[in-house]
Structure formats: structure tokens, C-alpha cells
Design a protein around this motif. Structure first.
Motif, PDB file in Angstrom:
ATOM      1  N   SER A 119       0.852  -1.192   0.000  1.00 29.02           N
ATOM      2  CA  SER A 119       0.000   0.000   0.000  1.00 29.02           C
ATOM      3  C   SER A 119       0.889   1.243   0.000  1.00 29.02           C
ATOM      4  O   SER A 119       1.887   1.301   0.707  1.00 29.02           O
ATOM      5  CB  SER A 119      -0.890   0.017   1.233  1.00 29.02           C
ATOM      6  N   ILE A 120       0.490   2.242  -0.776  1.00 27.02           N
ATOM      7  CA  ILE A 120       1.268   3.471  -0.913  1.00 27.02           C
ATOM      8  C   ILE A 120       0.571   4.567  -0.112  1.00 27.02           C
ATOM      9  O   ILE A 120      -0.624   4.811  -0.300  1.00 27.02           O
ATOM     10  CB  ILE A 120       1.369   3.898  -2.391  1.00 27.02           C
ATOM     11  N   PRO A 121       1.296   5.249   0.793  1.00 31.81           N
ATOM     12  CA  PRO A 121       0.651   6.318   1.575  1.00 31.81           C
ATOM     13  C   PRO A 121       0.421   7.583   0.742  1.00 31.81           C
ATOM     14  O   PRO A 121       1.178   7.885  -0.175  1.00 31.81           O
ATOM     15  CB  PRO A 121       1.662   6.581   2.689  1.00 31.81           C
ATOM     16  N   VAL A 122      -0.651   8.279   1.094  1.00 27.51           N
ATOM     17  CA  VAL A 122      -0.949   9.582   0.492  1.00 27.51           C
ATOM     18  C   VAL A 122      -0.935  10.591   1.628  1.00 27.51           C
ATOM     19  O   VAL A 122      -1.673  10.449   2.598  1.00 27.51           O
ATOM     20  CB  VAL A 122      -2.327   9.586  -0.202  1.00 27.51           C
ATOM     21  N   SER A 123      -0.102  11.608   1.504  1.00 28.99           N
ATOM     22  CA  SER A 123      -0.020  12.612   2.568  1.00 28.99           C
ATOM     23  C   SER A 123      -1.060  13.702   2.338  1.00 28.99           C
ATOM     24  O   SER A 123      -1.600  13.856   1.239  1.00 28.99           O
ATOM     25  CB  SER A 123       1.383  13.213   2.622  1.00 28.99           C
ATOM     26  N   LYS A 124      -1.320  14.471   3.386  1.00 29.38           N
ATOM     27  CA  LYS A 124      -2.323  15.536   3.302  1.00 29.38           C
ATOM     28  C   LYS A 124      -1.936  16.607   2.291  1.00 29.38           C
ATOM     29  O   LYS A 124      -2.795  17.177   1.624  1.00 29.38           O
ATOM     30  CB  LYS A 124      -2.516  16.182   4.674  1.00 29.38           C
ATOM     31  N   SER A 125      -0.658  16.875   2.161  1.00 26.25           N
ATOM     32  CA  SER A 125      -0.238  17.932   1.246  1.00 26.25           C
ATOM     33  C   SER A 125      -0.362  17.528  -0.226  1.00 26.25           C
ATOM     34  O   SER A 125      -0.458  18.393  -1.088  1.00 26.25           O
ATOM     35  CB  SER A 125       1.203  18.356   1.548  1.00 26.25           C
ATOM     36  N   TYR A 126      -0.382  16.235  -0.520  1.00 25.75           N
ATOM     37  CA  TYR A 126      -0.487  15.782  -1.915  1.00 25.75           C
ATOM     38  C   TYR A 126      -1.826  15.140  -2.226  1.00 25.75           C
ATOM     39  O   TYR A 126      -2.010  14.581  -3.308  1.00 25.75           O
ATOM     40  CB  TYR A 126       0.631  14.783  -2.228  1.00 25.75           C
ATOM     41  N   ILE A 127      -2.781  15.233  -1.332  1.00 19.29           N
ATOM     42  CA  ILE A 127      -4.082  14.591  -1.554  1.00 19.29           C
ATOM     43  C   ILE A 127      -4.836  15.224  -2.733  1.00 19.29           C
ATOM     44  O   ILE A 127      -5.563  14.550  -3.455  1.00 19.29           O
ATOM     45  CB  ILE A 127      -4.923  14.594  -0.260  1.00 19.29           C
ATOM     46  N   ASP A 128      -4.623  16.521  -2.956  1.00 16.09           N
ATOM     47  CA  ASP A 128      -5.284  17.187  -4.083  1.00 16.09           C
ATOM     48  C   ASP A 128      -4.796  16.642  -5.429  1.00 16.09           C
ATOM     49  O   ASP A 128      -5.580  16.529  -6.373  1.00 16.09           O
ATOM     50  CB  ASP A 128      -5.060  18.696  -4.023  1.00 16.09           C
ATOM     51  N   ASN A 129      -3.503  16.312  -5.521  1.00 16.61           N
ATOM     52  CA  ASN A 129      -2.973  15.721  -6.762  1.00 16.61           C
ATOM     53  C   ASN A 129      -3.683  14.417  -7.092  1.00 16.61           C
ATOM     54  O   ASN A 129      -4.050  14.167  -8.242  1.00 16.61           O
ATOM     55  CB  ASN A 129      -1.469  15.439  -6.642  1.00 16.61           C
ATOM     56  N   VAL A 130      -3.890  13.603  -6.085  1.00 16.58           N
ATOM     57  CA  VAL A 130      -4.512  12.293  -6.291  1.00 16.58           C
ATOM     58  C   VAL A 130      -5.987  12.451  -6.638  1.00 16.58           C
ATOM     59  O   VAL A 130      -6.497  11.814  -7.571  1.00 16.58           O
ATOM     60  CB  VAL A 130      -4.322  11.412  -5.039  1.00 16.58           C
ATOM     61  N   LEU A 131      -6.693  13.290  -5.910  1.00 20.08           N
ATOM     62  CA  LEU A 131      -8.126  13.459  -6.153  1.00 20.08           C
ATOM     63  C   LEU A 131      -8.412  14.088  -7.521  1.00 20.08           C
ATOM     64  O   LEU A 131      -9.394  13.731  -8.174  1.00 20.08           O
ATOM     65  CB  LEU A 131      -8.757  14.281  -5.044  1.00 20.08           C
ATOM     66  N   THR A 132      -7.570  15.001  -7.967  1.00 19.99           N
ATOM     67  CA  THR A 132      -7.775  15.569  -9.317  1.00 19.99           C
ATOM     68  C   THR A 132      -7.543  14.522 -10.388  1.00 19.99           C
ATOM     69  O   THR A 132      -8.229  14.522 -11.411  1.00 19.99           O
ATOM     70  CB  THR A 132      -6.855  16.772  -9.568  1.00 19.99           C
ATOM     71  N   GLN A 133      -6.649  13.586 -10.152  1.00 21.35           N
ATOM     72  CA  GLN A 133      -6.456  12.504 -11.133  1.00 21.35           C
ATOM     73  C   GLN A 133      -7.687  11.599 -11.202  1.00 21.35           C
ATOM     74  O   GLN A 133      -8.044  11.119 -12.275  1.00 21.35           O
ATOM     75  CB  GLN A 133      -5.221  11.665 -10.777  1.00 21.35           C
ATOM     76  N   PHE A 134      -8.344  11.376 -10.067  1.00 17.91           N
ATOM     77  CA  PHE A 134      -9.569  10.577 -10.097  1.00 17.91           C
ATOM     78  C   PHE A 134     -10.678  11.309 -10.846  1.00 17.91           C
ATOM     79  O   PHE A 134     -11.480  10.694 -11.515  1.00 17.91           O
ATOM     80  CB  PHE A 134     -10.047  10.258  -8.674  1.00 17.91           C
ATOM     81  N   GLN A 135     -10.732  12.621 -10.735  1.00 20.42           N
ATOM     82  CA  GLN A 135     -11.753  13.387 -11.442  1.00 20.42           C
ATOM     83  C   GLN A 135     -11.471  13.463 -12.941  1.00 20.42           C
ATOM     84  O   GLN A 135     -12.402  13.508 -13.742  1.00 20.42           O
ATOM     85  CB  GLN A 135     -11.845  14.789 -10.852  1.00 20.42           C
ATOM     86  N   ILE A 136     -10.196  13.458 -13.323  1.00 18.38           N
ATOM     87  CA  ILE A 136      -9.843  13.498 -14.752  1.00 18.38           C
ATOM     88  C   ILE A 136     -10.197  12.194 -15.414  1.00 18.38           C
ATOM     89  O   ILE A 136     -10.686  12.160 -16.534  1.00 18.38           O
ATOM     90  CB  ILE A 136      -8.336  13.801 -14.919  1.00 18.38           C
TER      91      ILE A 136
END
Length: 163
Positions: free
Chosen positions: A145-162
Motif C-alpha cells: 500500500s502506498i501512503p498519500v499525505s495531506k499535502s499531496y491529496i489534491d494531486n490524487v483526487l484531481t487525477q480521479f476526477q480526470i
């Protein structure tokens, strides 16, 4: 007339000698070739499909197709690239930083999700949110499992929306 004929015959002899020696040299060179590149049929590798890893000096150390890449882990100035090769999880260690990898490869599938992690978003199976940020599960069963930090959570969520 004899002089002219002797000149013509000597020119013909010289021309015949040079062409035959050229063809012999060419045949010898072709026999010495061990590998002759052939054209690939079907799937071609595009430049956008390859991820190229250069070290801190700028020399190419490693390249891989984006379909095989799983994730990249950083430890100060060193990275470890995790990828699949014939169904097995393998890794490659080299000296560079995650910032340099992202600058050199402008691929939208490479997403930074943590200070120490880059994930190939094509391989993401699911995202779970928790109080520290979240966790990414990859499609490969051998991958952790790969951790997602609070500061980079927006990068991940925008990829899900794209997607």
C-alpha cells in the motif's frame, strides 16, 4: 589504335578489379554481422510510452515502458523504481530525486502522492481516505500500500476526477 585499345582494356580491368574487390569486402562485412535489426510489426514504442530515468549528472541510466512501472520510492537523493517484469515485481536503484524524475518526464500518469512516493496512476486500483491523508492500493498483488499525505491529496483526487 593499339594504344587506345590497351588504355580501354586497362581501364576495364581496373574497373572490374575495384568492383569485385568492393563486392568481396561487402560480402565479408555482411557475414561478420551478428545482429541485423529488423522492423517490428504491430506494436511500436512511442516516446510518450517510455519513462526515461537520468541520474543527477544527466546521463540516461534506466528506461521502462509506462505500462510496466508501478511506483517510485525516494530516500533523499536516491530512488528505487518498482516495476513488473514477466509478472514479477522487480526494482532498480539509482541516484536522482523525485523532482528530477517529474521534470524529465512530463507524463500525466506519474502522480506524486507523498514526499517520498510517485505512483503510476494507470496501476491504481483504489484509494482509501484516513486521518493522515489516505492509502493507495495498486492493481499488482505483490505491491504494498502506498501512503498519500495531506499535502499531496489534491494531486490524487484531481487525477480521479480526470479519469
Amino acid at each position: 589504335m593499339k594504344k587506345l585499345f590497351s588504355r580501354i582494356s586497362s581501364c576495364f580491368y581496373f574497373w572490374n578489379y575495384t568492383t569485385s574487390s568492393y563486392s568481396k569486402k561487402r560480402e565479408k562485412a555482411l557475414k561478420g554481422l551478428k545482429y541485423r535489426p529488423q522492423k517490428r510489426e504491430g506494436k511500436s514504442t512511442k516516446k510518450a510510452d517510455l519513462i526515461v530515468f537520468k541520474d543527477d549528472k544527466g546521463t540516461v541510466c534506466f528506461s521502462i515502458q509506462i505500462a510496466a512501472l508501478l511506483y517510485i520510492v525516494s530516500d533523499t537523493n536516491y530512488i528505487t523504481v518498482y516495476y513488473t517484469n514477466q509478472g514479477k515485481l522487480e526494482k532498480h536503484f539509482m541516484r536522482t530525486s523525485l523532482r528530477m524524475v517529474l521534470e524529465q518526464n512530463q507524463n500525466p500518469n506519474l502522480v506524486r502522492c507523498h514526499r517520498s512516493y510517485i505512483v503510476n496512476f494507470e496501476k491504481v486500483k483504489m484509494y482509501k481516505k484516513d486521518k493522515e491523508g489516505g492509502i493507495i492500493e495498486l492493481s499488482d498483488d505483490n505491491a504494498p500500500s502506498i501512503p498519500v499525505s495531506k499535502s499531496y491529496i489534491d494531486n490524487v483526487l484531481t487525477q480521479f476526477q480526470i479519469q
